[in-house]
Enzyme design. Structure first.
Site, PDB file in Angstrom:
ATOM      1  N   PRO A  77       0.797  -1.227   0.000  1.00  0.00           N
ATOM      2  CA  PRO A  77       0.000   0.000   0.000  1.00  0.00           C
ATOM      3  C   PRO A  77       0.832   1.280   0.000  1.00  0.00           C
ATOM      4  O   PRO A  77       1.829   1.396   0.723  1.00  0.00           O
ATOM      5  CB  PRO A  77      -0.832  -0.131   1.287  1.00  0.00           C
ATOM      6  N   CYS A  78       0.373   2.252  -0.808  1.00  0.00           N
ATOM      7  CA  CYS A  78       1.130   3.495  -0.963  1.00  0.00           C
ATOM      8  C   CYS A  78       0.698   4.642  -0.061  1.00  0.00           C
ATOM      9  O   CYS A  78       1.489   5.565   0.160  1.00  0.00           O
ATOM     10  CB  CYS A  78       1.085   3.958  -2.424  1.00  0.00           C
ATOM     11  N   PRO A  79      -0.552   4.684   0.503  1.00  0.00           N
ATOM     12  CA  PRO A  79      -0.931   5.840   1.321  1.00  0.00           C
ATOM     13  C   PRO A  79       0.034   6.210   2.440  1.00  0.00           C
ATOM     14  O   PRO A  79       0.178   7.402   2.759  1.00  0.00           O
ATOM     15  CB  PRO A  79      -2.304   5.431   1.866  1.00  0.00           C
TER      16      PRO A  79
END
Length: 419
Positions: A77-79
């Site tokens: 995940p990039c957030p």
């Protein structure tokens, strides 16, 4: 080439999956949290073992059963690292980067491929990156980070992605980053056949005006509304390409639309911009309603970029070419000298001592800001001494598989909104 196998975590809707396959890797397993993306993977590759659920839940899959694979890959995940978000890093319940490194230590694949957003390459995460690289070294891997732009690998979109490649020390001398193969067209030439599919009389005029490479497609998350092509700056860039970025259309313009109409993109067009579909081997079918299809596409790692990096890894694992001094391959990525001074210290250090060891000229306000930044990802113990306040690196805050980590509670509370 020898048969190569891969386990892919956080597989999404198949951007990296397809790239790995085209590079010669056979999937032993793919794991993904989002049900719509899982349905897409199963639709396109019904013979694959695709698991639906939290990749860190051993009730979903058992890493011990996949300890003989060649490659562990994933788009974690990039957030936690996104410039558009709060950049919570190790304290974000979605952060799985450090956990994936520990997973590599447990599974011992010959190679690791992890990709994320450009934000992870910024100064905010310099210590986090060094922590990852140091841990991989302890586990017996050489590693390197590199910022890759999709447009340099045959994709009509900028899309910078920060990529980590790690190989076991015995394979690393054969690795080299893929040569660039820049996209030689424009958004207009990439989408022309799709824009004229319904006999829009303005298709040729639009093609000639849509000169340039697309800005980065933004998939968004379940926390936000419907599909659109990004924030204000991205919308302005799309407008310059004569594209209406305020949403995604169900169909391309038709014969009833005027010649000077400014069209929206369809999900098929967005997929083309991401590198799917223009050639037969890149064909892919997305499941779900329009917004879920758009998010699956927009959050993906472009297949041609994944193929390029995975091919370089496959070449190294097959000992193709001539071995080299791996220090010549490494890309220069800035690391945090204060973190290194803390990490290597055998006793607490004062501000003056840390600044001296770091070899930097830092005044007290700047030092405090840097220490506050480090404290977002690491446990920093502070102790008032006669020579001033002393600091000691006491641990990493991130989730690396601990059964009692607060990540589990936060993840359970927000699971329906995680994407």
């Amino acid at each position: 080439m020898a048969d190569l196998t891969a386990v892919e975590i956080c597989a999404g809707a198949g951007g990296q999956s397809l790239g790995l396959e085209l590079a010669g890797f056979e999937h032993a397993l793919a794991v993904e949290l989002d049900e719509n993306a899982v349905n897409t993977l199963k639709k396109n590759r019904p013979d694959w073992d695709v698991r639906h659920g939290d990749v860190a839940d051993e009730g979903v899959w058992n890493p011990k059963k996949f300890s003989d694979i060649d490659l562990l890959a994933g788009g974690v995940p990039c957030p936690p690292f996104s410039i558009a978000g709060k950049q919570l890093g190790a304290t974000d319940e979605r952060d799985l980067f450090a956990w994936a490194v520990e997973l590599a230590g447990r599974m011992q694949p010959r190679a690791v491929l992890l990709e994320n957003v450009r934000g992870l390459s910024m100064p905010r995460f310099s210590a986090y990156r060094q922590h990852v690289k140091d841990r991989l070294k302890e586990l017996g891997y050489w590693s390197d980070w590199k910022l890759l732009h999709a447009s340099d690998y045959g994709v009509p979109q900028l899309r910078p992605r920060f990529v980590l490649v790690a190989l076991r020390n015995e394979d690393a001398p054969w690795f080299e980053w893929p040569e660039e193969t820049p996209y030689d067209g424009t958004v207009g030439t990439a989408l022309f056949d799709l824009m004229k599919a319904k006999d829009w009389p303005g298709a040729e005029r639009w093609r000639d005006k849509a000169k340039g490479i697309a800005p980065t497609i933004v998939g968004g998350s379940k926390k936000h509304g419907g599909a659109d092509l990004g924030p204000t700056r991205a919308k302005a860039a799309w407008r310059a390409l004569h594209v209406d970025a305020m949403g995604v259309s169900d169909e391309p313009p038709n014969e009833s639309h005027p010649v000077d109409f400014i069209p929206k993109l369809t999900t098929e067009m967005v997929a083309r911009i991401q590198g799917w579909g223009e050639e037969p081997e890149y064909a892919w079918e997305f499941t779900g309603r329009k917004t879920t299809r758009y998010r699956q596409i927009g959050n993906a790692f472009p297949p041609p970029v994944a193929k390029a990096v995975a091919t370089s890894i496959a070449d190294a694992l097959n000992r193709k070419g001539q071995p080299k001094d791996i220090s010549e391959v490494e890309d220069e990525v800035m690391h945090d000298r204060l973190y290194l001074a803390l990490k290597n210290a055998s006793a607490p250090l004062t501000e003056k001592e840390l600044v001296k060891l770091a070899g930097e000229k830092i005044d007290s306000p700047a030092f405090e800001r840097r220490m506050a930044m480090l404290a977002r990802d690491f446990v920093i113990d502070e102790d008032d001494q006669l020579g001033g306040r002393a600091y000691r690196l006491a641990g990493f805050k991130g989730f690396i598989g601990q059964e009692d980590h607060e990540r589990h509670v936060r993840f359970a509370e927000s699971r329906s909104r995680i994407s």
